[in-house]
Design an enzyme around this catalytic site. Structure first.
Site, mmCIF file in Angstrom:
data_model
loop_
_atom_site.group_PDB
_atom_site.id
_atom_site.type_symbol
_atom_site.label_atom_id
_atom_site.label_comp_id
_atom_site.label_asym_id
_atom_site.label_seq_id
_atom_site.Cartn_x
_atom_site.Cartn_y
_atom_site.Cartn_z
ATOM 1 N N GLU A 1 0.806 -1.213 0.000
ATOM 2 C CA GLU A 1 0.000 0.000 0.000
ATOM 3 C C GLU A 1 0.849 1.278 0.000
ATOM 4 O O GLU A 1 0.501 2.264 -0.657
ATOM 5 C CB GLU A 1 -0.948 -0.002 1.201
ATOM 6 N N HIS B 1 -14.778 -0.570 2.835
ATOM 7 C CA HIS B 1 -14.871 -1.341 4.071
ATOM 8 C C HIS B 1 -14.557 -0.477 5.298
ATOM 9 O O HIS B 1 -13.869 -0.901 6.223
ATOM 10 C CB HIS B 1 -13.947 -2.555 4.023
#
Length: 317
Positions: free
Chosen positions: A61, A112
């Site tokens: 990430e 999410h």
């Protein structure tokens, strides 16, 4: 109380997928990056349509944020995709230095978010992300309420010049806003006019606020309901106009009560119009495993909690 109805429930992450595809059709500079969660971020249609404009970064990430920042130098409009926890907490340094401080035109798409990730539990849920992102100078923070609004927000984010944090979720929720809506970054949406209490909600809590308004109406309480889809920049004018009328406010969000929408509203009111306020939010704790409905009930993030908060704050006027 104005009646809101819906014909289907859809997840807001699918609204992002639909919006990303449309944004890609509108502007050839829109590109997408993902940290090994294509299905979860609903990027499949974009990849099918524009395979040469998609980059699978893998479970890296921090690297994804750096690559996205670099792509903007060549005029690209990158959307990064992963869970909200990994979109913020895991890569905060990269976002701060390479995107926010450098004022790069990166769109951080975070799925999410909140408790409603559900069974994956506290390690994958995040309730601090709005606070983390809104504190970064120049960062726009958007938290839409349903499929249609998330689609519109994604298209608007692509057209906006500057870093954007776009927050959405996993569960299916009522899809009640117009499909052809105009999404104006920083402009609140008045859902119901009222005189007794202002309810300001964001994300999944907007529909709960509408349900709370109907319950309050049965009790003879006329609630003004505002959908704050953009937490930064905040529509201070809409907040002050409403609260000047009702003299009390409830804020509702799927986030820690510290650092989220409620605190942003409180700052405005403290400075401009001191007003009794109640928070409907997670009370400074981590989440846990459970179904979305179970967690929203346990942590007091539903219509009944908003009704109770409204009744409580009205006694403080």
């Amino acid at each position: 109380m104005k009646k809101y109805t819906y014909t289907e429930s859809k997840d807001t992450r699918s609204g992002f997928g639909a919006g990303l595809l449309e944004a890609g059709k509108q502007d050839e500079n829109v590109v997408a990056l993902c940290a090994d969660l294509i299905g979860s971020l609903k990027m499949n249609d974009f990849i099918k349509e524009f395979p040469e404009r998609f980059f699978q970064i893998g479970i890296a990430e921090a690297n994804m944020m750096g690559i996205a920042a670099g792509l903007t130098i060549g005029g690209k409009i990158p959307f990064t995709g992963t869970f909200a926890n990994f979109s913020t907490g895991r890569v905060y340094d990269q976002i701060r230095q390479s995107i926010a401080y450098s004022d790069k035109n990166v769109k951080i798409a975070a799925s999410h978010a909140g408790l409603t990730l559900g069974e994956d539990g506290a390690t994958h849920q995040i309730l601090e992300d709005i606070g983390l992102m809104k504190m970064l100078p120049g960062m726009t923070v958007i938290n839409p309420c349903d499929f249609n609004q998330t689609k519109a927000a994604t298209i608007a984010a692509a057209k906006y010049e500057g870093p954007v944090y776009l927050r959405f979720g996993r569960p299916v929720v009522p899809n009640f806003t117009p499909a052809d809506q105009e999404f104006v970054i920083g402009k609140a949406v008045l859902l119901n006019e009222g005189t007794d209490v202002t309810i300001i909600a964001t994300g999944h809590l907007v529909w709960e606020a509408i349900q709370a308004g109907e319950k309050l109406a049965e009790l003879g309480i006329n609630a003004e309901i505002i959908n704050i889809h953009t937490i930064k920049p905040l529509d201070e004018e809409a907040i002050l106009k409403s609260v000047a009328k009702t003299k009390c406010v409830v804020t509702a969000e799927e986030h820690n009560r510290l650092g989220g929408l409620g605190d942003s509203v409180a700052q405005v009111l403290t400075r401009e119009l001191p007003t009794p306020q109640e928070y409907v939010a997670v009370n400074d704790s981590f989440g846990e495993s459970g179904t979305p409905a179970q967690l929203m009930e346990k942590y007091g993030l539903n219509a009944n909690a908003i009704v109770a908060a409204a009744q409580k704050v009205m006694k403080r006027k």
